[in-house]
Design a protein around this motif. Sequence first.
Motif: not given
Length: 206
Positions: A121-146
């Motif tokens: 569970p600890e490894l999964a949580a650490a990986a999810k947190r790290a990968n989630g940062i790039l996902e957040k950046a991707a989501e913000e960057l693509s907001q204006h796409i329909p």
Amino acid sequence: MAKKRGYHHGNLREALVEAALGLIEQKGPTGFTLSEAAKRAGVTPAAVYRHFEGREDLIAEAARQGYEIFGDLMEYAYSTGQPSALASFEATGRAYLAFARRYPGHYVAMFESGISVNRTPELAAAAKRANGILEKAAEELSQHIPADKRPPASMFSAHILAMSHGVVELFARTAPGSIAPFPPEDLLESGIGIYLRGLGLIEKDS
């Protein structure tokens, strides 16, 4: 003759992880034994089992620590790019290259050992947190796409991670035949640029 430090020397768990990281860099994640890690840490093989059930558990802990460091670097890169969504996104891509170079043992444990991020569970949580940062950046960057044409943030970020990993493996590691005519940073930046232009997220060159 030097006396073995024994089980009670300092933090044995961390000493074993450090030993494993050194061996991973030298021999790869499957090229060493627990006995070798114990010897490098200055303890008997039996002492290892007080903390880890086997080599895979030791590598999983190295990977967990790597994801924690990786997450911190990604978070810093993301925040330094604000308030521009594009700058934040590009910064997280560069952070991937920087991490691979500075923490090669952790990098291999995370991405090349075959250890599942769901092993603990600890490894999964650490990986999810790290990968989630790039996902957040991707989501913000693509907001204006329909919405009906917008790629899922998880897919978007996975494409960039795959591209980053490819640049690291082919051109940023000291493997034979890995020399490229361009710096890895330039290769990654141009690749990300092509990808983002294809999505209409940045203007095409005139």
